[in-house]
Every structure is written in C-alpha cells, then in structure tokens.
Motif scaffolding. Structure first.
Motif, PDB file in Angstrom:
ATOM      1  N   LYS A 186       0.807  -1.224   0.000  1.00  0.00           N
ATOM      2  CA  LYS A 186       0.000   0.000   0.000  1.00  0.00           C
ATOM      3  C   LYS A 186       0.841   1.275   0.000  1.00  0.00           C
ATOM      4  CE  LYS A 186      -1.449  -0.526   4.710  1.00  0.00           C
ATOM      5  NZ  LYS A 186      -2.678  -0.474   5.495  1.00  0.00           N
ATOM      6  N   ARG A 187       2.142   1.140   0.280  1.00  0.00           N
ATOM      7  CA  ARG A 187       3.004   2.308   0.165  1.00  0.00           C
ATOM      8  C   ARG A 187       3.248   2.696  -1.293  1.00  0.00           C
ATOM      9  NH1 ARG A 187       7.635  -0.007   3.980  1.00  0.00           N
ATOM     10  NH2 ARG A 187       6.658  -1.878   3.144  1.00  0.00           N
ATOM     11  N   ILE A 220       1.917   3.828  -4.240  1.00  0.00           N
ATOM     12  CA  ILE A 220       0.887   4.492  -5.035  1.00  0.00           C
ATOM     13  C   ILE A 220       1.587   5.087  -6.255  1.00  0.00           C
ATOM     14  CG2 ILE A 220      -0.850   6.299  -5.076  1.00  0.00           C
ATOM     15  CD1 ILE A 220      -1.121   5.929  -2.031  1.00  0.00           C
ATOM     16  N   VAL A 240       9.166   4.187  -6.086  1.00  0.00           N
ATOM     17  CA  VAL A 240       8.460   5.205  -5.308  1.00  0.00           C
ATOM     18  C   VAL A 240       9.431   5.774  -4.284  1.00  0.00           C
ATOM     19  CG1 VAL A 240       6.491   5.677  -3.797  1.00  0.00           C
ATOM     20  CG2 VAL A 240       6.294   3.921  -5.575  1.00  0.00           C
ATOM     21  N   TYR A 270       8.940  -1.172  -5.645  1.00  0.00           N
ATOM     22  CA  TYR A 270       7.800  -1.957  -5.176  1.00  0.00           C
ATOM     23  C   TYR A 270       7.270  -2.795  -6.326  1.00  0.00           C
ATOM     24  CZ  TYR A 270       7.711   1.079  -1.052  1.00  0.00           C
ATOM     25  OH  TYR A 270       8.028   1.755   0.092  1.00  0.00           O
ATOM     26  N   TYR A 306      -2.918   7.807   2.017  1.00  0.00           N
ATOM     27  CA  TYR A 306      -1.820   7.080   2.658  1.00  0.00           C
ATOM     28  C   TYR A 306      -0.851   8.067   3.304  1.00  0.00           C
ATOM     29  CZ  TYR A 306       1.689   3.601   3.661  1.00  0.00           C
ATOM     30  OH  TYR A 306       2.562   2.789   4.322  1.00  0.00           O
ATOM     31  N   ASP A 350       2.964   7.993   4.646  1.00  0.00           N
ATOM     32  CA  ASP A 350       4.166   7.157   4.569  1.00  0.00           C
ATOM     33  C   ASP A 350       5.264   7.774   5.428  1.00  0.00           C
ATOM     34  OD1 ASP A 350       6.079   5.342   3.864  1.00  0.00           O
ATOM     35  OD2 ASP A 350       6.291   6.008   1.792  1.00  0.00           O
ATOM     36  N   GLU A 357       0.147  11.078   0.954  1.00  0.00           N
ATOM     37  CA  GLU A 357      -0.411  10.816  -0.372  1.00  0.00           C
ATOM     38  C   GLU A 357      -1.898  11.153  -0.348  1.00  0.00           C
ATOM     39  OE1 GLU A 357       0.989   8.973  -3.149  1.00  0.00           O
ATOM     40  OE2 GLU A 357       2.726   7.916  -2.286  1.00  0.00           O
TER      41      GLU A 357
END
Lengths: 368, 126
Positions: free
Chosen positions: A296-297, A299, A350, A355, B41, B43, B61
């Motif tokens: 989920k990190r 994006i 990212v 990822y 999100y 991070d 995000e």
C-alpha cells in the motif's frame, strides 16, 4: 498568465463549494465535497460533471465525410446519423494530435468533440488538411455547454426531465430532443465506465444553469452529487481510459498506445497512415500497459520509473493513483514490449524504493 | 478554519504540540488537509531516526497529489500514529486530534519558541 475562461456554470460551482483549478485554460471544479465521495457517488448512484471546457467542432458540407475520413484514424464510413465513434487524429509522423469523438449528425454534418487543451491545435491541423477538401469547419466550443451525468441512477434521474425514451439510446448513440425544456444532444457516452449520458446544448437556449438545477433537483432522491475533475480522473483510470497529455501525446503513436482497435488502415489513406504502417511492420518496441501494485506504500504517480525486479529501467508511469473502488495502487505506463505481457512482475520506483507490480490488461475495475 | 492557540505552526503547514516532558506531537494543519483533499496514505519510515529541522520525515499521499512532511525542529522520531495505517482519512477528519502524525523527542527546546503562533500562521495562509 492569461485570463482563465469560465463555463456558464461557474457561479453554481462556487455556490456548491467547489474548489476551482486551471484545467486546459478553464477555471474548472476539481472537487466539491471530496474526490472519494464523488467517485463513490458515480459508481453507486450518479454524479454530474460540467465538462463544458471540451471543444466542439462542427464539420459540414458535401466534403465533410471525406475530410473526416482523412483526418481521423477510425473508419467514419461505418457511422450512420445518430451514431458516435471514438477516434483520433494523427500527424504525418503517426504522433497523436488528439483523441476525440465523432458524432454523425446527418449525411453531411458531423460534430467532433476534442480535448479543451488541444482544441486550437486540432483546429489548426484540421484547417490545414481541409485545404484539399473544402468542408465547412466551425468551432462552436464557446457557445456549447456539456454536462456529463454518469452512474447507475442516471437514466432514472434524467427520464423525469424528458419525453425522449432514454432506454432506447444505446451505448455510443445519441438522440436530439428536449430535456429540462432545452433542446440538446442526448448522448450515451462518458468517461467513467458507468451507464450515463452526455448532454450538449447551446448557451443561447434556455438558461444553462436552469438545466443544471433541474438535474440536481431530479437527482435529489437518487443521491446525485456534482462531481469534479478529480473524480473524473480516478473513474477513468479505473477503466484504463487514456488521457491525452498523460497517456497519449504527439510523442506516442496509436499502436503503442493500445489504440490499434481504432486504427483502420483498410479504409484507405489518412493522415499518419504511412508512419503507422511502418511501425506496424517493424513492430512496436513499447506499449501502454496497465499494472496493479501490491504494497500500500506503492501508489504509482505519473513520471515514476518502471523497472524490472532487478532495477533496470523499462518504462515510465503515465497515469496512476490509488483506486478508490479497489483500494490498491493502479496505473498505466509505457513498458518495453517484452515485459508487457499481462501477469508479468515489474517494479515501480516510489521515492527511491522499488515496489512490485503486476501487469494487467485494463479495465482494473471489472463491471458486471 | 480552526487553528488552536496552544499549538505552534510552521510555514510548511505542520503544527506542533509541546507535551511539556521533552516530547512533542506533530501533524498537519486544517489548511493543509483541506488543500490536499482526501488523504489515502501517510508514509513515515523514520521512527527511531534523528531528523533535522526542515528535513523530510515522511510523505502524505492524497488522491491527486503527494506532499512531503517537514520536521519543525531537530528531533528524534519516537512514534508514528498507528491508526493512520488503516485510516489515513483521520488526517482529514481530525487533523489536530486523532489525525496526529508523529511523536518526537525535542533535541533543542529553544527551537520551539522560534515557531509560528496561531495568529502568525493565519497571516501566512490568509
């Protein structure tokens, strides 16, 4: 900075609490109550978008079919009045001028619907090609409103406002008639993947805001919400629809952009054909590919690097984000052809970390 | 919009609450969450690390944009808000409360007094 244009709905956007941004030279609503709420409204009920910034170019006269057949890559001879075709225009080198909709209004009248930020160059290109055809070309963008009502409740909402039987309007066809006391083109098209209609009407008719307000009123019991360009972008991304300027441009050709299905070389000559055929024979080296991330990190965002699991760069993200409907990162980008097979493990970089992502053929959101 | 008087602020739209025990809590302001829109999100992977004033300690995000988080003072990151992993929308819903981002150990307490007051911050965003 030059003065931003406004659509006739500017005041209703402000009154509805919209956040306005510069989009293609227009001051447009990016959101009202929030992108996620608006996205969900379109998937489960209905949303209304002001997309009056889009360009409308009328092409008419006995030479109009020949001009459009030459200027666009799809086969316009397949159209009959009342039908719509997704198409594109290409430069002689095969680069995409714009993607567009072609409406066949009558035997010798067509409406081209183009992206706002491309309208001037589209018009210039069309006028140049028209030197050998002599069709009548008129840019009516400034006097044309366009509202897109999208989502499963759309038909029930709009049917209250018109005698035109909306159930009879099949996908990519249109009817002309009155809706909310205003003469318009009622088109079963959209950019969301949901059943919906796009409504074209002139600013000179009944007050445009009266149409907007009538639809809001009719939609009240159906949870219709005004929706902005932010939700329009997340909705189209879930369907894998290309956005000009992100996923397609003058630097990409239709074959690598996944638009081979609208590239009808058998129809005869057209602008860009020679270059496109050369590419077809040689084979494309990269292709616009969809992918889903797992962590989920991760994006994905446009311009992020796409690499092999070993970190070798094989492409770049052109559109991406977290899918509101699926809750995972989704994106598209040009990837070297040998890594583009669906199900291939690739990586997205990212903020310096790689990822994993799996290539996938869009749409990301599978509709029933 | 709401800017609690008891908090300090930065021009990068973070707020910082002095917990009075050598630690402080940090989040982003009402203005920042509103500008970002729906946050999907947060991070932050700097727990246990020393982060200098004005250095990046994480990333937010939103649906449309990505924004860095800047440390208001020299700090050691003690803890991340564990709720944000599953509910990043807390930052939108309650930016000064349940939407806090990190707890830090303040290295130089003198730096706290150099931060903006609520009134000074509101002048910047006005």
């Amino acid at each position: 900075m030059s003065e931003l244009k406004r659509t006739p709905f500017f005041e209703v956007h402000e009154a509805a609490g919209a956040r306005l941004i510069d989009f293609g030279g227009f001051e447009m609503p990016v959101q009202y109550r929030g992108i996620l709420k608006e996205h969900e409204a379109v998937r489960s009920a209905a949303g209304m978008f002001d997309v009056s910034h889009m360009g409308e170019i009328m092409v008419s006269g006995t030479k109009s079919p020949d001009l459009i057949q030459y200027a666009t890559i799809n086969d316009v001879s397949k159209l009959v009045p009342g039908k719509i075709q997704y198409s594109a225009m290409c430069y002689d080198d095969g680069g995409i001028v714009d993607d567009l909709l072609v409406y066949m209004l009558s035997e010798d009248a067509y409406m081209l619907v183009v992206n706002a930020s491309n309208k001037d160059k589209d018009l210039a290109w069309l006028l140049r090609l028209n030197e050998q055809f002599g069709a009548d070309i008129e840019d009516v963008s400034d006097s044309m409103c366009l509202l897109a009502v999208q989502g499963p409740a759309t038909e029930a909402i709009l049917q209250q406002l018109t005698d035109v039987n909306l159930a009879e309007i099949g996908f990519y066809t249109f009817k002309t008639g009155k809706l909310a006391d205003t003469s318009m083109i009622i088109s079963a098209t959209g950019y969301t993947g949901e059943r919906g209609f796009e409504l074209y009407f002139y600013t000179s008719g009944n007050s445009p805001t009266a149409v907007w307000n009538a639809i809001i009123q009719a939609g009240r019991l159906h949870d219709l919400m005004p929706a902005g360009l932010g939700a329009r972008d997340t909705l189209r991304l879930e369907m894998g629809y290309a956005l000009y300027g992100n996923d397609i441009s003058a630097e990409t050709n239709p074959l690598e952009a996944g638009l081979g299905w609208i590239t009808k070389s058998a129809k005869g000559d057209f602008a860009g054909k020679k270059a496109i055929e050369t590419v077809r024979e040689a084979g494309i080296s990269r292709t616009l590919t969809g992918f889903t991330t797992i962590d989920k990190r991760a994006i994905p965002r446009s311009h992020y690097a796409i690499t092999t699991p070993d970190g070798e760069k094989i492409g770049e993200v052109t559109s991406g984000g977290k899918s509101p409907s699926l809750g995972v990162g989704i994106g598209m980008g040009y990837i070297q052809k040998n890594y583009a097979q669906p199900g291939t493990t690739i990586c997205i970089e990212v903020r310096g970390t790689l990822y994993e992502a799996i290539t996938q053929r869009p749409p990301f959101l599978k509709k029933k | 919009m709401n800017y609690p008087q008891e908090l300090k602020y930065t021009k990068d739209h973070e707020w910082i609450r002095d917990n009075g025990d050598g630690t402080a809590t940090i989040g982003i302001t009402e203005f920042a969450q509103s500008e970002l829109g729906d946050i999907v999100y947060v991070d932050i992977d700097t727990v246990g690390e020393n982060v200098n004033k004005d250095a990046t300690f994480g990333t937010v995000e939103a649906v449309k944009t990505v924004s860095d988080l800047f440390m208001p003072v020299d700090a050691e990151v003690l803890e991340i808000n564990p709720a944000l992993d599953a509910q990043p929308e807390l930052v939108n819903e309650d930016p000064y409360g349940d939407g806090w981002m990190v707890k830090i150990k303040v290295v130089d307490a003198g730096q706290l007094s150099e931060l903006l007051s609520a009134d000074e911050y509101q002048d910047i965003i006005a």
